[in-house]
Write a protein that holds these residues in place. Sequence first.
Motif, PDB file in Angstrom:
ATOM      1  N   TRP A 121      51.436  64.739  51.228  1.00  0.00           N
ATOM      2  CA  TRP A 121      50.030  65.246  50.362  1.00  0.00           C
ATOM      3  C   TRP A 121      49.346  63.879  49.847  1.00  0.00           C
ATOM      4  O   TRP A 121      49.668  63.068  49.307  1.00  0.00           O
ATOM      5  N   GLN A 122      47.958  64.182  50.295  1.00  0.00           N
ATOM      6  CA  GLN A 122      47.132  63.159  49.743  1.00  0.00           C
ATOM      7  C   GLN A 122      47.521  61.521  49.823  1.00  0.00           C
ATOM      8  O   GLN A 122      47.946  61.085  50.742  1.00  0.00           O
ATOM      9  N   SER A 123      47.620  61.130  48.759  1.00  0.00           N
ATOM     10  CA  SER A 123      47.717  59.491  48.547  1.00  0.00           C
ATOM     11  C   SER A 123      49.499  59.202  48.781  1.00  0.00           C
ATOM     12  O   SER A 123      49.866  58.057  48.922  1.00  0.00           O
ATOM     13  N   GLU A 124      50.185  60.320  49.163  1.00  0.00           N
ATOM     14  CA  GLU A 124      51.531  60.029  49.542  1.00  0.00           C
ATOM     15  C   GLU A 124      51.512  59.158  50.785  1.00  0.00           C
ATOM     16  O   GLU A 124      52.540  58.563  51.057  1.00  0.00           O
TER      17      GLU A 124
ATOM     18  N   ARG B 249      39.700  73.960  54.150  1.00  0.00           N
ATOM     19  CA  ARG B 249      40.561  73.066  54.768  1.00  0.00           C
ATOM     20  C   ARG B 249      40.341  71.738  54.085  1.00  0.00           C
ATOM     21  O   ARG B 249      41.307  70.941  54.485  1.00  0.00           O
ATOM     22  N   ASN B 250      39.453  71.505  53.181  1.00  0.00           N
ATOM     23  CA  ASN B 250      39.245  70.303  52.615  1.00  0.00           C
ATOM     24  C   ASN B 250      40.118  70.157  51.612  1.00  0.00           C
ATOM     25  O   ASN B 250      40.833  69.300  51.103  1.00  0.00           O
ATOM     26  N   GLN B 251      40.115  71.336  50.671  1.00  0.00           N
ATOM     27  CA  GLN B 251      41.129  71.510  49.518  1.00  0.00           C
ATOM     28  C   GLN B 251      42.632  71.490  49.894  1.00  0.00           C
ATOM     29  O   GLN B 251      43.371  70.699  49.170  1.00  0.00           O
ATOM     30  N   LEU B 255      45.663  71.605  58.442  1.00  0.00           N
ATOM     31  CA  LEU B 255      45.250  71.369  59.768  1.00  0.00           C
ATOM     32  C   LEU B 255      45.142  69.813  59.913  1.00  0.00           C
ATOM     33  O   LEU B 255      45.905  69.449  61.107  1.00  0.00           O
ATOM     34  N   ARG B 256      44.643  69.014  59.064  1.00  0.00           N
ATOM     35  CA  ARG B 256      44.608  67.650  59.307  1.00  0.00           C
ATOM     36  C   ARG B 256      46.218  67.128  59.230  1.00  0.00           C
ATOM     37  O   ARG B 256      46.250  66.248  60.142  1.00  0.00           O
TER      38      ARG B 256
END
Lengths: 288, 288
Positions: A121-124, B249-251, B255-256
Amino acid sequence: MEIIEKSIVASIQMNCQLGEKNTNLKIARGLIEEAISQKARLIALPELFSTGYLVEPQDLVLAESIPGPTTNELMEISRKANVYIAGSIIEKGEARGTVYDTAFLIGPGGLIGTYRKIHLWQSENIRFARGNDYPVFSTPIGKIGMQICYEIGFPEGARILTLKGADIILFPSAFGAPRLYAWDIASRSRALENGSYIIASNRWGNEENIEFAGHSRIIAPNGDILAEALGKNEVLIAKVDLQEIEKQRNQIPYLRDLDRFHIAYEFNESLCLRKGCEKRQKAEKWGT
Amino acid sequence: MEIIEKSIVASIQMNCQLGEKNTNLKIARGLIEEAISQKARLIALPELFSTGYLVEPQDLVLAESIPGPTTNELMEISRKANVYIAGSIIEKGEARGTVYDTAFLIGPGGLIGTYRKIHLWQSENIRFARGNDYPVFSTPIGKIGMQICYEIGFPEGARILTLKGADIILFPSAFGAPRLYAWDIASRSRALENGSYIIASNRWGNEENIEFAGHSRIIAPNGDILAEALGKNEVLIAKVDLQEIEKQRNQIPYLRDLDRFHIAYEFNESLCLRKGCEKRQKAEKWGT
């Protein structure tokens, strides 16, 4: 291995002090003892329970091998109380300078296995190396698979574990409060679509500007919530009945009816498209 | 093709008279006209809306080609009102004696495409041949994929369509009331985990000892229910905003972040295990 058809399981929800392993282990031990006193045979802790979540600057210092000091201490409890304990900690990688967000499963006989978080997730992404395997572990309570936090939103992880035989899927988590809506839908859907038990143990509390969602839960194979955390540090208790898994998979036979061939083909194709390989080649590869 | 960022869409919930195509088409036409009067550009009908569900003895007689009489009549409406209409009917297969449960999408210019149900529920296995493709169709309203009824419970179908670009996934359905709990969880989860709009148009009413669940719904990319049927024959209306898909999909970038490589590998492995192929061969095939 003798399989116990009905077992009591526990999900531990807790707050963690950033970087304070001794404090966090003490809190965890207290909650584990409470679970044991309620006859739990499987006890699931949150993600990075020993360190808290936002410890980036200290990741390399706080990382441990598995087995290592933290899991050794939990193994001692497992051995004495004849219980299984799971959770996640920061694990030292084989390559110096790499760390993983790793879930562990230990039992009375020692370390059973680990799972390294794949969907970061994110900056992980800039903290943890990424796992690459979806293992399932046999215990007398049932076959156990693990996914971590954010991964509750990816149906593929729980599905792969289920196809490999998982009866119970653990989600040690530090899931954020702004996405509680996703936690709610996804946790029940992972249970329902696989006909598996889900034990999702979340962190609560705040770190810097992150608020964690709490709402730890134990979910039945039909998606019903058997137990849900309402308070803060809390031990959730529920019964896992392996017969219920068979009943649910008979009632809605998603696993029997799953179109594995075309799904494999289409996922393969989604990779091949990026590489520009030809449809003909793919068709040959898959024998269609 | 010019893409319209915001469109009104409609989900039609209806009861059907068994085998009475003229009656059912008349009911459908009335509801479609109601949807058009509310400015809907995409209108979704239930599964086997033209015949009702339990018509086994007459499957071969009631089956039609697509295009054929039923879809031709709907194409006439599409052309005149400049709208898109979807639903499912019993389709004649290329091989004499075979029929499919097939969803169609038609537009002002005629037939856009079809989807043949892959995951067949219970005795559908002895009625219908099985589809083998997951197509996605471009329209000015967005890219549209279709799955049918029972398939709402299989995350892989909606995922594959989404990876191919689907913005909106339609589920023409005749979903049974005893499994309303699955309809509820699965429909929202398919939207959330893909960040896609879901339009699930269900049958209501009874046939022999089957009670259908109703509860047709239009669901936002974050899993929120935008509209839900409460009555019986009913037209649900909601707005599809393609920007909302990008925001969601940004939140939560499922998919990314999706681990497509290992998922393809593991699904491949789950097939290979049945065939007894060696792990080494699989590793070579996947280049790992």
